[in-house]
Design a protein around this motif. Structure first.
Motif, mmCIF file in Angstrom:
data_model
loop_
_atom_site.group_PDB
_atom_site.id
_atom_site.type_symbol
_atom_site.label_atom_id
_atom_site.label_comp_id
_atom_site.label_asym_id
_atom_site.label_seq_id
_atom_site.Cartn_x
_atom_site.Cartn_y
_atom_site.Cartn_z
ATOM 1 N N GLY A 129 0.799 -1.227 0.000
ATOM 2 C CA GLY A 129 0.000 0.000 0.000
ATOM 3 C C GLY A 129 0.827 1.270 0.000
ATOM 4 O O GLY A 129 0.289 2.373 -0.083
ATOM 5 N N VAL A 130 2.162 1.134 0.085
ATOM 6 C CA VAL A 130 3.049 2.305 0.072
ATOM 7 C C VAL A 130 3.148 2.809 -1.367
ATOM 8 O O VAL A 130 3.420 2.034 -2.281
ATOM 9 C CB VAL A 130 4.439 1.942 0.637
ATOM 10 N N HIS A 131 2.950 4.117 -1.575
ATOM 11 C CA HIS A 131 2.770 4.639 -2.922
ATOM 12 C C HIS A 131 3.333 6.046 -3.059
ATOM 13 O O HIS A 131 3.593 6.726 -2.080
ATOM 14 C CB HIS A 131 1.272 4.673 -3.253
ATOM 15 N N ALA A 132 3.463 6.477 -4.299
ATOM 16 C CA ALA A 132 3.696 7.880 -4.624
ATOM 17 C C ALA A 132 2.333 8.579 -4.576
ATOM 18 O O ALA A 132 1.290 7.926 -4.710
ATOM 19 C CB ALA A 132 4.317 8.008 -6.009
ATOM 20 N N ARG A 133 2.343 9.915 -4.378
ATOM 21 C CA ARG A 133 1.049 10.583 -4.223
ATOM 22 C C ARG A 133 1.124 12.045 -4.631
ATOM 23 O O ARG A 133 2.143 12.693 -4.475
ATOM 24 C CB ARG A 133 0.617 10.496 -2.756
ATOM 25 N N SER A 134 0.003 12.540 -5.140
ATOM 26 C CA SER A 134 -0.193 13.965 -5.367
ATOM 27 C C SER A 134 -1.430 14.385 -4.600
ATOM 28 O O SER A 134 -2.441 13.679 -4.614
ATOM 29 C CB SER A 134 -0.406 14.272 -6.855
ATOM 30 N N ALA A 135 -1.345 15.542 -3.923
ATOM 31 C CA ALA A 135 -2.477 16.106 -3.178
ATOM 32 C C ALA A 135 -2.721 17.498 -3.727
ATOM 33 O O ALA A 135 -1.872 18.386 -3.570
ATOM 34 C CB ALA A 135 -2.165 16.146 -1.684
#
Length: 157
Positions: A129-135
């Motif tokens: 479940g560890v991921h790259a992300r954009s918010a």
């Protein structure tokens, strides 16, 4: 719990339930498979067919409420993934999370809101479940939803 994947059993152990996939609000699919990846459409925090809260984060919706809604979005996104591949145990890893936060003009806490989705994915999927992300902060989302989340997931064949 027969018929449930190990991931669905983990969701249940957290006191949650994988919902039915949220029907599209327009002309698109909830999720599509391309090669070894599933791409979900943006998922709103729908619960039993309706939004529990509406409005802008930092105004009508608190950051804490929005964080919880982001977790709901992630759960809805997992339901969309399941609708495309049939079995969540085929999920190899979450590659990318993109989250949109309908924000009051002075609200800058979008990353903390999206932690709701990221933390849920970590609890359910562990290391996968560890991921790259954009918010991303935006002016408005469909149906005046406070938050929307989409996933890119790598799957086993």
């Amino acid at each position: 719990m027969s018929g449930e994947s190990a991931i669905e059993q983990k969701i249940a152990s957290l006191g949650l339930k994988l919902p039915e996939v949220v029907p599209p609000l327009a002309a698109y699919q909830p999720a599509v498979v391309s090669g070894a990846y599933v791409y979900t459409a943006g998922q709103l925090p729908m619960v039993d067919g309706k939004l529990p809260l509406t409005g802008k984060v930092g105004a009508e919706v608190t950051p804490e409420e929005a964080k919880s809604l982001a977790a709901t979005c992630a759960l809805n996104a997992l339901a969309a993934v399941k609708s495309a591949i049939g079995d969540l145990d085929r999920v190899k890893r979450v590659v990318k999370v993109v989250g949109f936060v309908a924000s009051a003009p002075d609200f800058t806490g979008q990353p903390a809101v999206l932690n709701g989705a990221s933390e849920l994915l970590g609890e359910v999927l562990g290391e996968a479940g560890v991921h790259a992300r954009s918010a991303v902060g935006v002016a408005v989302l469909p149906l005046d939803a406070p938050v929307e989340v989409e996933l890119q997931v790598e799957i086993e064949p």
